[in-house]
Motif scaffolding. Structure first.
Motif, PDB file in Angstrom:
ATOM      1  N   VAL A   1       0.844  -1.201   0.000  1.00 29.57           N
ATOM      2  CA  VAL A   1       0.000   0.000   0.000  1.00 29.57           C
ATOM      3  C   VAL A   1       0.879   1.250   0.000  1.00 29.57           C
ATOM      4  O   VAL A   1       1.829   1.357   0.783  1.00 29.57           O
ATOM      5  CB  VAL A   1      -0.927   0.035   1.245  1.00 29.57           C
ATOM      6  CG1 VAL A   1      -1.761   1.323   1.255  1.00 29.57           C
ATOM      7  CG2 VAL A   1      -1.863  -1.180   1.290  1.00 29.57           C
ATOM      8  N   ASP A   2       0.587   2.173  -0.936  1.00 26.27           N
ATOM      9  CA  ASP A   2       1.154   3.525  -0.893  1.00 26.27           C
ATOM     10  C   ASP A   2      -0.030   4.459  -0.697  1.00 26.27           C
ATOM     11  O   ASP A   2      -0.786   4.707  -1.628  1.00 26.27           O
ATOM     12  CB  ASP A   2       1.897   3.837  -2.196  1.00 26.27           C
ATOM     13  CG  ASP A   2       2.506   5.237  -2.193  1.00 26.27           C
ATOM     14  OD1 ASP A   2       2.102   6.085  -1.350  1.00 26.27           O
ATOM     15  OD2 ASP A   2       3.372   5.509  -3.035  1.00 26.27           O
ATOM     16  N   THR A   3      -0.204   4.963   0.511  1.00 25.39           N
ATOM     17  CA  THR A   3      -1.425   5.727   0.813  1.00 25.39           C
ATOM     18  C   THR A   3      -1.469   7.085   0.131  1.00 25.39           C
ATOM     19  O   THR A   3      -2.529   7.577  -0.196  1.00 25.39           O
ATOM     20  CB  THR A   3      -1.548   5.997   2.332  1.00 25.39           C
ATOM     21  OG1 THR A   3      -0.453   6.824   2.733  1.00 25.39           O
ATOM     22  CG2 THR A   3      -1.585   4.721   3.137  1.00 25.39           C
TER      23      THR A   3
ATOM     24  N   LEU B   1       5.769   4.583   1.859  1.00 24.17           N
ATOM     25  CA  LEU B   1       5.396   5.975   2.158  1.00 24.17           C
ATOM     26  C   LEU B   1       6.565   6.907   1.900  1.00 24.17           C
ATOM     27  O   LEU B   1       7.707   6.454   1.789  1.00 24.17           O
ATOM     28  CB  LEU B   1       5.002   6.105   3.632  1.00 24.17           C
ATOM     29  CG  LEU B   1       3.853   5.239   4.147  1.00 24.17           C
ATOM     30  CD1 LEU B   1       3.664   5.453   5.650  1.00 24.17           C
ATOM     31  CD2 LEU B   1       2.560   5.542   3.411  1.00 24.17           C
ATOM     32  N   ASN B   2       6.308   8.208   1.863  1.00 21.64           N
ATOM     33  CA  ASN B   2       7.428   9.137   1.897  1.00 21.64           C
ATOM     34  C   ASN B   2       7.630   9.589   3.356  1.00 21.64           C
ATOM     35  O   ASN B   2       6.881   9.195   4.253  1.00 21.64           O
ATOM     36  CB  ASN B   2       7.259  10.287   0.895  1.00 21.64           C
ATOM     37  CG  ASN B   2       6.130  11.231   1.265  1.00 21.64           C
ATOM     38  OD1 ASN B   2       5.712  11.301   2.429  1.00 21.64           O
ATOM     39  ND2 ASN B   2       5.629  11.956   0.283  1.00 21.64           N
ATOM     40  N   GLU B   3       8.655  10.410   3.532  1.00 19.02           N
ATOM     41  CA  GLU B   3       9.055  10.793   4.894  1.00 19.02           C
ATOM     42  C   GLU B   3       7.917  11.455   5.690  1.00 19.02           C
ATOM     43  O   GLU B   3       7.597  11.042   6.804  1.00 19.02           O
ATOM     44  CB  GLU B   3      10.201  11.792   4.760  1.00 19.02           C
ATOM     45  CG  GLU B   3      11.323  11.532   5.670  1.00 19.02           C
ATOM     46  CD  GLU B   3      12.525  12.387   5.287  1.00 19.02           C
ATOM     47  OE1 GLU B   3      12.678  12.773   4.108  1.00 19.02           O
ATOM     48  OE2 GLU B   3      13.320  12.659   6.198  1.00 19.02           O
ATOM     49  N   VAL B   4       7.293  12.470   5.091  1.00 16.92           N
ATOM     50  CA  VAL B   4       6.277  13.219   5.842  1.00 16.92           C
ATOM     51  C   VAL B   4       5.018  12.386   6.080  1.00 16.92           C
ATOM     52  O   VAL B   4       4.343  12.535   7.102  1.00 16.92           O
ATOM     53  CB  VAL B   4       5.906  14.573   5.179  1.00 16.92           C
ATOM     54  CG1 VAL B   4       6.947  15.612   5.478  1.00 16.92           C
ATOM     55  CG2 VAL B   4       5.686  14.437   3.693  1.00 16.92           C
ATOM     56  N   GLU B   5       4.730  11.469   5.144  1.00 16.28           N
ATOM     57  CA  GLU B   5       3.582  10.580   5.357  1.00 16.28           C
ATOM     58  C   GLU B   5       3.851   9.630   6.526  1.00 16.28           C
ATOM     59  O   GLU B   5       2.954   9.335   7.332  1.00 16.28           O
ATOM     60  CB  GLU B   5       3.289   9.777   4.083  1.00 16.28           C
ATOM     61  CG  GLU B   5       2.708  10.620   2.948  1.00 16.28           C
ATOM     62  CD  GLU B   5       2.927  10.040   1.557  1.00 16.28           C
ATOM     63  OE1 GLU B   5       2.485  10.679   0.591  1.00 16.28           O
ATOM     64  OE2 GLU B   5       3.576   8.972   1.418  1.00 16.28           O
ATOM     65  N   THR B   6       5.092   9.163   6.632  1.00 15.61           N
ATOM     66  CA  THR B   6       5.466   8.241   7.713  1.00 15.61           C
ATOM     67  C   THR B   6       5.304   8.932   9.071  1.00 15.61           C
ATOM     68  O   THR B   6       4.744   8.365  10.014  1.00 15.61           O
ATOM     69  CB  THR B   6       6.930   7.779   7.535  1.00 15.61           C
ATOM     70  OG1 THR B   6       7.066   7.260   6.205  1.00 15.61           O
ATOM     71  CG2 THR B   6       7.308   6.709   8.538  1.00 15.61           C
TER      72      THR B   6
ATOM     73  N   VAL C   1      10.462   3.759   3.317  1.00 14.39           N
ATOM     74  CA  VAL C   1      10.294   5.213   3.386  1.00 14.39           C
ATOM     75  C   VAL C   1      11.129   5.871   2.286  1.00 14.39           C
ATOM     76  O   VAL C   1      12.354   5.690   2.223  1.00 14.39           O
ATOM     77  CB  VAL C   1      10.717   5.762   4.768  1.00 14.39           C
ATOM     78  CG1 VAL C   1      10.447   7.266   4.833  1.00 14.39           C
ATOM     79  CG2 VAL C   1       9.966   5.053   5.885  1.00 14.39           C
ATOM     80  N   LYS C   2      10.431   6.640   1.430  1.00 17.66           N
ATOM     81  CA  LYS C   2      11.092   7.346   0.327  1.00 17.66           C
ATOM     82  C   LYS C   2      11.467   8.737   0.810  1.00 17.66           C
ATOM     83  O   LYS C   2      10.624   9.453   1.349  1.00 17.66           O
ATOM     84  CB  LYS C   2      10.123   7.437  -0.866  1.00 17.66           C
ATOM     85  CG  LYS C   2       9.743   6.085  -1.415  1.00 17.66           C
ATOM     86  CD  LYS C   2       8.555   6.152  -2.357  1.00 17.66           C
ATOM     87  CE  LYS C   2       7.257   5.888  -1.649  1.00 17.66           C
ATOM     88  NZ  LYS C   2       6.103   5.849  -2.564  1.00 17.66           N
ATOM     89  N   CYS C   3      12.736   9.097   0.633  1.00 14.86           N
ATOM     90  CA  CYS C   3      13.239  10.343   1.227  1.00 14.86           C
ATOM     91  C   CYS C   3      13.761  11.316   0.179  1.00 14.86           C
ATOM     92  O   CYS C   3      14.810  11.954   0.385  1.00 14.86           O
ATOM     93  CB  CYS C   3      14.325  10.019   2.241  1.00 14.86           C
ATOM     94  SG  CYS C   3      13.778   8.914   3.548  1.00 14.86           S
TER      95      CYS C   3
ATOM     96  N   ALA D   1       7.454  10.779  -8.777  1.00 22.72           N
ATOM     97  CA  ALA D   1       8.739  10.199  -8.341  1.00 22.72           C
ATOM     98  C   ALA D   1       8.492   8.967  -7.467  1.00 22.72           C
ATOM     99  O   ALA D   1       9.072   7.901  -7.684  1.00 22.72           O
ATOM    100  CB  ALA D   1       9.540  11.243  -7.551  1.00 22.72           C
ATOM    101  N   GLY D   2       7.616   9.127  -6.495  1.00 25.78           N
ATOM    102  CA  GLY D   2       7.338   8.033  -5.573  1.00 25.78           C
ATOM    103  C   GLY D   2       6.664   6.851  -6.267  1.00 25.78           C
ATOM    104  O   GLY D   2       6.921   5.693  -5.923  1.00 25.78           O
ATOM    105  N   ASP D   3       5.825   7.124  -7.256  1.00 22.55           N
ATOM    106  CA  ASP D   3       5.131   6.055  -7.983  1.00 22.55           C
ATOM    107  C   ASP D   3       6.118   5.281  -8.850  1.00 22.55           C
ATOM    108  O   ASP D   3       6.020   4.059  -8.991  1.00 22.55           O
ATOM    109  CB  ASP D   3       4.018   6.644  -8.859  1.00 22.55           C
ATOM    110  CG  ASP D   3       3.127   7.582  -8.054  1.00 22.55           C
ATOM    111  OD1 ASP D   3       2.849   7.278  -6.879  1.00 22.55           O
ATOM    112  OD2 ASP D   3       2.728   8.633  -8.604  1.00 22.55           O
TER     113      ASP D   3
HETATM  114 MG   LIG Z   1       4.108   9.546  -2.904  1.00 23.65          MG
END
Ligand SMILES: [Mg+2]
Ligand SMILES: Nc1ncnc2c1ncn2[C@@H]1O[C@H](COP(=O)(O)OP(=O)(O)OP(=O)(O)O)[C@@H](O)[C@H]1O
Length: 313
Positions: free
Chosen positions: A167-169, A196-201, A229-231, A260-262
């Protein structure tokens, strides 16, 4: 490299209309002419599926569609998947992204078809029994309003059918409220990989130390995967019960960071589909994202470049 496993990408596939450059918001009732516009498929699931298509990874985009003039155009970009999409009598989900000269962007989105996608629509597009190694990625969680309500049942059924789940929320438009956190706590134990990315985490846990948050989330997951975690320019890390691995991103000249995250998700999960270890999966995620955000028109690595991305370090 051979794998009989498939990556199913589930969620928000919509139209993105990027227009710019606009520096002061127009006065009500006036018209402004902009010097650039670009129409392209988007949404987290859409971006990830486009990367997989370009990399020739065995995959399917699992989604739905509207029934206006944009729906056939959108479907034409997902030729092997769209024939299975349920059609709703509604407008296509559309995001207008307005670019500003300081590289900030403002987005305007309608609701459209993505809010109507149901668990039944998703499950109808998936085999009743997973092939060994099949992964289902759910993305655009908080934008697929109907599907989000059904996450606990959906993830439980996916597990029963034998799929690995990811899951990538993304970011919740309502913010990380206590209600959002409580809702997530209901399905996290059914999720194998959380991306997730950093701020989502930080937002999902509600604390300000990244490692603490990632460890806490890892404990809430199924235990079969981990918390990734993507930073951004720093690269990415992966937390599992017994280890933590990080990989740095190389500096690149960024053309466009949308998706980028996708793109990272596409690289990371492709590595898992092909039984690669976590270090390699992080490297492939970073390699796909780095190339995607630094090329115009956007390019993705081929198999040979993916292997090199791991060896070059
Ligand atoms: Mg993202
Ligand atoms: N400025 C950058 N320089 C180098 N690499 C980058 C940069 N921004 C993003 N990346 C690469 O893209 C990956 C994912 O980016 P990021 O951490 O921003 O995810 P995200 O916030 O989910 O992205 P998105 O904006 O698509 O939601 C990073 O792990 C990194 O490999």
């Amino acid at each position: 490299m051979d794998s009989t496993a498939t990556l199913y990408v589930v969620g928000n596939i919509n139209v993105d209309l990027i227009m710019g450059t606009l520096d002061s918001w127009p006065q009500r009732g006036t018209e402004v002419m902009l010097n650039h516009s670009e129409l392209r498929p988007g949404g987290s699931a859409g971006n990830c599926a486009l990367a997989l298509e370009a990399m020739k990874v065995r995959h399917r985009a699992v989604a739905n569609q509207g029934d206006d003039g944009l729906s056939a155009w959108l479907a034409s970009h997902f030729p092997h998947s769209a024939e299975h999409w349920k059609r709703y009598r509604c407008e296509t989900s559309l995001t207008v992204g307005v670019t500003h000269s300081d590289h900030e962007r403002s987005f305007l989105s309608n609701l459209g078809h993505i809010v109507r996608l149901t668990a039944a629509d998703v499950l109808d597009q998936l085999p009743l029994r997973a092939t060994e190694g099949d992964i289902v990625l759910l993305c655009g969680t908080f934008l697929c309003l109907h599907l989000y309500d059904e996450y606990p049942q959906l993830l439980s059924e996916l597990q029963q059918r034998g799929y690995l789940t990811a899951v990538d929320t993304g970011w919740p438009p309502q913010g990380w409220t206590e209600t959002v956190r409580e809702q997530c706590a209901r399905w996290l134990p059914l999720c194998d990989w959380l991306l997730l990315n950093e701020v989502e985490t930080l937002g999902l846990v509600g604390q300000d130390d990244l490692a603490t948050c990632a460890q806490q989330l890892t404990q809430q997951l199924s235990g079969r995967g981990g918390c990734v975690v993507k930073c951004g320019a720093q690269g990415a890390g992966c937390w599992q019960a017994d280890q933590q691995i990080s990989q740095l991103a190389r500096p690149v000249t960024v053309v466009d960071t949308i998706g980028a995250g996708d793109s990272f998700n596409a690289g990371f999960l492709t590595a898992l589909l092909h039984q690669q270890d976590i270090t390699t999966a992080l490297q492939w995620g970073i390699a796909v994202a780095s190339l995607a955000i630094s090329t115009l028109p956007r390019r993705y690595p081929d198999w040979h470049q993916l292997q090199l991305s791991a060896q070059e370090r």
